[in-house]
Every structure is written in structure tokens, then in C-alpha cells.
Design an enzyme around this catalytic site. Structure first.
Site, PDB file in Angstrom:
ATOM      1  N   LYS A  73       3.011   5.801  -3.195  1.00  0.00           N
ATOM      2  CA  LYS A  73       4.160   6.552  -3.693  1.00  0.00           C
ATOM      3  C   LYS A  73       4.218   6.503  -5.224  1.00  0.00           C
ATOM      4  O   LYS A  73       4.649   7.478  -5.858  1.00  0.00           O
ATOM      5  CB  LYS A  73       5.450   6.023  -3.079  1.00  0.00           C
ATOM      6  CG  LYS A  73       5.580   6.304  -1.586  1.00  0.00           C
ATOM      7  CD  LYS A  73       5.559   7.791  -1.277  1.00  0.00           C
ATOM      8  CE  LYS A  73       5.953   8.093   0.153  1.00  0.00           C
ATOM      9  NZ  LYS A  73       5.933   9.542   0.457  1.00  0.00           N
TER      10      LYS A  73
ATOM     11  N   VAL B  63       0.835  -1.205   0.000  1.00  0.00           N
ATOM     12  CA  VAL B  63       0.000   0.000   0.000  1.00  0.00           C
ATOM     13  C   VAL B  63       0.867   1.251   0.000  1.00  0.00           C
ATOM     14  O   VAL B  63       0.647   2.178  -0.794  1.00  0.00           O
ATOM     15  CB  VAL B  63      -0.963   0.000   1.206  1.00  0.00           C
ATOM     16  CG1 VAL B  63      -1.753   1.302   1.252  1.00  0.00           C
ATOM     17  CG2 VAL B  63      -1.901  -1.201   1.129  1.00  0.00           C
ATOM     18  N   TYR B  64       1.856   1.286   0.864  1.00  0.00           N
ATOM     19  CA  TYR B  64       2.789   2.422   0.919  1.00  0.00           C
ATOM     20  C   TYR B  64       3.430   2.657  -0.448  1.00  0.00           C
ATOM     21  O   TYR B  64       3.434   3.788  -0.960  1.00  0.00           O
ATOM     22  CB  TYR B  64       3.861   2.136   1.973  1.00  0.00           C
ATOM     23  CG  TYR B  64       4.987   3.133   2.041  1.00  0.00           C
ATOM     24  CD1 TYR B  64       4.802   4.380   2.648  1.00  0.00           C
ATOM     25  CD2 TYR B  64       6.235   2.831   1.514  1.00  0.00           C
ATOM     26  CE1 TYR B  64       5.840   5.289   2.727  1.00  0.00           C
ATOM     27  CE2 TYR B  64       7.275   3.734   1.585  1.00  0.00           C
ATOM     28  CZ  TYR B  64       7.078   4.962   2.192  1.00  0.00           C
ATOM     29  OH  TYR B  64       8.112   5.873   2.256  1.00  0.00           O
ATOM     30  N   ALA B  65       3.947   1.600  -1.056  1.00  0.00           N
ATOM     31  CA  ALA B  65       4.614   1.735  -2.345  1.00  0.00           C
ATOM     32  C   ALA B  65       3.639   2.146  -3.446  1.00  0.00           C
ATOM     33  O   ALA B  65       3.975   2.945  -4.324  1.00  0.00           O
ATOM     34  CB  ALA B  65       5.311   0.422  -2.716  1.00  0.00           C
ATOM     35  N   SER B  66       2.426   1.613  -3.400  1.00  0.00           N
ATOM     36  CA  SER B  66       1.429   1.974  -4.412  1.00  0.00           C
ATOM     37  C   SER B  66       1.065   3.445  -4.321  1.00  0.00           C
ATOM     38  O   SER B  66       0.893   4.127  -5.346  1.00  0.00           O
ATOM     39  CB  SER B  66       0.174   1.113  -4.239  1.00  0.00           C
ATOM     40  OG  SER B  66       0.452  -0.249  -4.484  1.00  0.00           O
TER      41      SER B  66
END
Length: 253
Positions: free
Chosen positions: A162, A157-160
Site C-alpha cells: 500500500k 507485506v500488505y502495508a508495504s
């Protein structure tokens, strides 16, 4: 753009935000740093910037309290007038962040919403609120992550989000180009900070493992990223816009 440039850095009281404030101050830029809850840390950054011969102001801001953004913009305008006798600032660094692992099958709605609010919704609407105060010819730097290129288990989720920031940065660069404003995303690799509970900073074994995956043989420190952001905001780099700049020491090349 004024020779006496001013940067607004969200989450500027610690970690990458603090390092960016100090690198910019060393380069001759004054700063406005925001903090969510740790006023003492923010005051220490103001003192450190002042010791470098620059001016600084700390303002409280919760980047998930969307209904406060209009009032925050007024506070920024007041600080600009009182401290600098200006009605605009030059650089916006959207740095404030929070960590939360989101493994598939175990992610809560609360964790998902927190990440969305901090890393995308808050950045979008705060920037929108501050654009009238950003000087023509100014610059915006949005913080992304190396995890949009290489995969770290549990950070989907964090990477998505970003990745969304990287895409939005391109659109913002296009929309603000007519004002001479450049917009870029900086994507750090593993950095030894207190982010995510300070695991990389405090766990020597993890640090060595991640460092072994980097071409330069180590994990980063906050000053590495602060220096990259300061370089993007230096005179002569305004022609760079709409780009993702990864600063990961060559992780997983």
C-alpha cells in the site's frame, strides 16, 4: 466531463466497494462494479443502484488474471456503448483487495505473491489497460491503508504494498496531469467489514480496543469510506491530486 458521470469500481460487490457504489449513486453517478466470483452480490448492488435512480452494470474480473485485462477493457467499452452510448468513463476506483497476515519468519511465497498481485501488480496493469477509456478530466482513487502510517503487527507485506500504491499514485498524478486527470490515495483505518475474515466486524472486544485508539472513539463502517471517496469524486474537488487522504477517525494520533 459529462454531467452524467460514470464510475468503475473494482471489487464493488461488497464492503468498501459496495458502499462506494451506493454513495456515488446517491450523488448522481452511474457505476460499473466488478466482482471476482460472487455474481449474486454484484447483482444486488446493481439492483440497489437502480433503486436509487442510477444505471449500473456488473462485470466479472479477477484482478490477478493479468492476461484478461485487454478483454476486460473491451467488455467495459461494450458496456459503455450499450448502456450509456459513451466511449469513456469518468472515475476509476481501485478498491479490490485481499487480506493475508505475513508475520516475519512465517510468511509463505504464495501469500507474498498473492498480495503483490492483488494490491500492486494488478492495480498497475489494470489501470494501464483502462486509461484509454478514462475521460480527460477524470479521476482515479486508489485504496491504501492507515497501516502505512501506524504499524499493525503481522501486516508488513500488505502495508508495504500500500505504501507502493501511495507512491505510484503521486507518479500517476504527475503523468496524467496533462489530461486533467487527478489521482489520489484513500487510506482507511480499522473498518468493520468482512475483510480479513471479518474480525473487526464480528469481534466486539477487538472493535472496542481499536475504537479506543481513535480520536473519534470508534472503528469505521463501510459508509464512512464510501462517503470519503464520493467526496473526492464530487464536483469541485478535482484540484486535489497526488495526495494521501487518511480516513481513520484519528487512529493513533
Amino acid at each position: 466531463m459529462s454531467l452524467n458521470t460514470i464510475a468503475l469500481i473494482t471489487g464493488g460487490n461488497r464492503g468498501l466497494g459496495r458502499a462506494t457504489a451506493l454513495k456515488l449513486a446517491e450523488a448522481g453517478t452511474d457505476v460499473i462494479v466488478t466482482y471476482r466470483s460472487n455474481k449474486d452480490e454484484a447483482a444486488e448492488v446493481v439492483d440497489a443502484v437502480t433503486a436509487l435512480g442510477r444505471r449500473a452494470v456488473a462485470l466479472e474480473l479477477d484482478t490477478t488474471a493479468f492476461d484478461t485485462f485487454a478483454a476486460f477493457a473491451v467488455a467495459v467499452r461494450d458496456a459503455l456503448e450499450t448502456t450509456w452510448e459513451r466511449d469513456t468513463f469518468d472515475f476509476l476506483v481501485n478498491n479490490a483487495g485481499v487480506a493475508a497476515a505475513t508475520p516475519v519468519g512465517e510468511t509463505t511465497v504464495e501469500a507474498f505473491d498473492l498480495l503483490v498481485n492483488v494490491h500492486f501488480k494488478g492495480v498497475f496493469f489494470l489501470t494501464q489497460s483502462l486509461l484509454p477509456l478514462l475521460a480527460d478530466g477524470g479521476r482515479v482513487v486508489n485504496l491504501s491503508t492507515g497501516l502505512t502510517r501506524f504499524v499493525g503487527e503481522g501486516w508488513s507485506v500488505y502495508a508495504s504494498l500500500k505504501s507502493a500504491i501511495e507512491t505510484w499514485s503521486k507518479y500517476l498524478a504527475k503523468e496524467l496531469g496533462g489530461r486533467g486527470v487527478s489521482v489520489n490515495a484513500v487510506a482507511p483505518g480499522p473498518i468493520a467489514t468482512d475483510f480479513g475474515g471479518g474480525a473487526i466486524r464480528d469481534n466486539e472486544q477487538l472493535r472496542e480496543h481499536l475504537g479506543s485508539q481513535a480520536a473519534l472513539g470508534r472503528v469505521g463502517v463501510p459508509e464512512d469510506i464510501g462517503a470519503v471517496i464520493a467526496a473526492l469524486l464530487a464536483p469541485g474537488t478535482g484540484w486535489i491530486t497526488g495526495q494521501r487522504i487518511e480516513a481513520s477517525g484519528g487512529t493513533l494520533l
